[in-house]
Design an enzyme around this catalytic site. Structure first.
Site, short mmCIF file in Angstrom:
data_model
loop_
_atom_site.label_atom_id
_atom_site.label_comp_id
_atom_site.label_asym_id
_atom_site.label_seq_id
_atom_site.Cartn_x
_atom_site.Cartn_y
_atom_site.Cartn_z
N GLU A 177 0.78 -1.26 -0.02
CA GLU A 177 0.24 -0.11 -0.08
C GLU A 177 0.97 1.35 0.05
O GLU A 177 0.45 2.14 -0.66
CB GLU A 177 -0.94 -0.06 1.24
CG GLU A 177 -1.85 1.18 1.34
CD GLU A 177 -3.24 0.85 0.48
OE1 GLU A 177 -3.09 0.08 -0.35
OE2 GLU A 177 -4.14 1.83 0.74
N THR A 187 -6.39 10.72 -3.85
CA THR A 187 -5.95 10.18 -2.49
C THR A 187 -5.05 11.07 -1.85
O THR A 187 -5.30 11.64 -0.75
CB THR A 187 -5.42 8.69 -2.17
OG1 THR A 187 -6.49 7.69 -2.89
CG2 THR A 187 -5.36 8.41 -0.82
#
Lengths: 331, 331
Positions: free
Chosen positions: A152, A205
């Site tokens: 991630e 994001t």
């Protein structure tokens, strides 16, 4: 991978060559991070959408991505840069198999990138689960999680676990602490459902995170952890009313919702149609209505879609109970 | 009282004159507010210490305080200024009984003022419970709570509920929200015990609050609500390990502990002797060790007392399981 994951010294003994598969195809689910009130600590997995990873053992050592579908060419094919292959490389390296084990990877994205639904996490978790399955599942989910968090970080620039933890563990997960990592699986009330709308607007994001201020008012933080506490209690008590009134975000939503067109209107539609709560999924722009059942979630997503379509905003909608399994082997 | 509490219109019908008592003596317990990680939202009641209030019906209408013992003359005898009498006055007023009902009050404080153990709350709750009992208990605990909060505001200058809610409700309470007021009773794991030390140093609640900054780092707040979530889950799971590692305060303790001499040394003694957690009770200077049983708590409080005595710091110590009842009628 930016971080090496130390695994226990006896790990190579766990590899049973008889159990190594020739090919495996794995699905891993999308996730709703934050669960509205629990910024960076809560998340849950859904049944769909999700991503698929196929891994095939080949004679030539190393890890190669042979195809990516559904990403509009946005994801790297370089094995060291793509989270799926990078995680596989790291696991093979930690197992001492780099020199002898060869893998080809196909990634099929069934969900939009940058949607706020844990797109990179779904791919990462599918990949980590697939390489482990290919090797005969020598690692537990707890042992796989640090690889997912490192993946991630590679994909998004930050190693948050509120997407990868529920995508891997399934259900509703609490990241009690990052240092040391402490993941708690929470109970899932029967029927609890998510109606998700992904409006086709671009909110990366990184931008959504940069909007958030470094400091917050203590009095707002107190409201927020009162709500977090209420949500956890509500999940254990199976108390939909308490869950609903606890799932309120006074800190992040007021800032991030500015980036999401029609947020207030969508929220009104959801609450008028019986949603327990409504808010942003992850960093958005996807939004989520939490409901008692699928019918309610279907009605809400349909009405929001109609509203957005009138304004010529396209969207995807998803209706899903909480996915308690996490990743699964398709074949 | 600074705030009037609206109670339902049918309340006067609930007064059954046959049930009105001539005299009642009530005990209400001390409380540990915040529970280390849950600033302003969590608290629990203990078995002892606590305060006693005797209320006696007299012919002359009005509310009078006839004696206060154990306060070293620090508490007001003026009925409008003392939280015990002021709450009684307000309840009689809301019931339309001011003109006809007379009460004399005796307050016996068995616990130190300004200790961080909810001294004013114990008196307030004892008083509110006593006037209600004297009238034949027309009001439920839920209905009594707003009076207790108003009394706390009169006594301390702020209407926090993290002492009065557990003192009134018993057990462990979550104040999920103040507006609207939303109190959740949490499960109490069997054996959970508090070892409390009140060192004789003066830290007024107002000063302890003023030390706290108006803004906090979001990343610290995330750690804090991860811990709050972990504590709630731990209580429901009966998981002492999870409770212990969740009861950590990264926001308030670093600031408030400066006011408490020997805080770090006391914490070390507690943790070395098996405490699940250790921190400040309320705004201090009392400190609390959370343990699995009474023996452990007794050992810890004894060792801390020995340490403080060597430094010529006097202290009171208390060992108590969580008090699940709250106030009780003594006779």
């Amino acid at each position: 991978m930016s971080e090496s994951n130390q695994i226990s010294a006896d790990l190579d003994k766990r590899i049973d060559l008889d159990k190594v598969l020739q090919q495996v195809r794995v699905f891993a689910p999308a996730t709703v991070a934050n669960m509205i009130c629990g910024f960076d600590i809560l998340g849950f997995a859904v049944e769909a959408p999700g991503d698929e990873v196929t891994m095939r053992r080949v004679a030539q050592p190393g890890v190669r991505i042979v195809s990516i579908k559904g990403d509009d060419g946005r994801l790297p094919l370089d094995a060291a840069q793509n989270t799926v292959s990078a995680c596989a490389l790291q696991i093979l390296s930690d197992l001492g198999l780099t020199e002898e084990f060869g893998v080809e990877i196909e990634l099929v994205k069934h969900m939009p990138i940058g949607s706020g639904l844990g797109s990179s996490s779904a791919s990462t978790v599918a990949g980590v689960f697939a390489i482990n399955a290919l090797l005969g599942s020598p690692l537990s989910k707890d042992e796989l999680l640090p690889y997912c968090i490192a993946g991630e970080k590679l994909a998004c620039g930050h190693g948050h676990a509120d997407n990868v933890a529920p995508a891997l563990m399934g259900g509703i997960t609490l990241i009690r602490s990052y240092d040391p990592l402490d993941i708690i699986s929470l109970p899932v009330p029967e029927g609890l459902c998510a109606g998700i709308v992904f409006p086709h607007v671009d909110v990366p994001t990184r931008d959504a995170r940069q909007l958030i201020k470094e400091r917050v008012l203590l009095k707002d933080a107190v409201v927020q952890w009162g709500n977090v506490a209420g949500l956890i209690a509500g999940l254990y008590r199976n108390d939909f009313e308490l869950i609903g009134r606890s799932m309120q975000d006074v800190l992040i939503e007021p800032v991030r919702s500015i980036l999401i067109p029609q947020f207030a209107e969508m929220k009104q539609i959801a609450l008028e149609n019986g949603a327990l709560s409504f808010g942003i999924s992850g960093s958005g722009p996807s939004v989520v209505a939490i409901t008692r059942d699928q019918d309610q979630a279907a009605t809400i997503t349909r009405k929001i879609q109609e509203h957005l379509n009138q304004l010529e905003i396209d969207c995807n909608t998803y209706v899903s109970n909480v996915n308690q399994q996490g990743p699964r082997i398709l074949d």
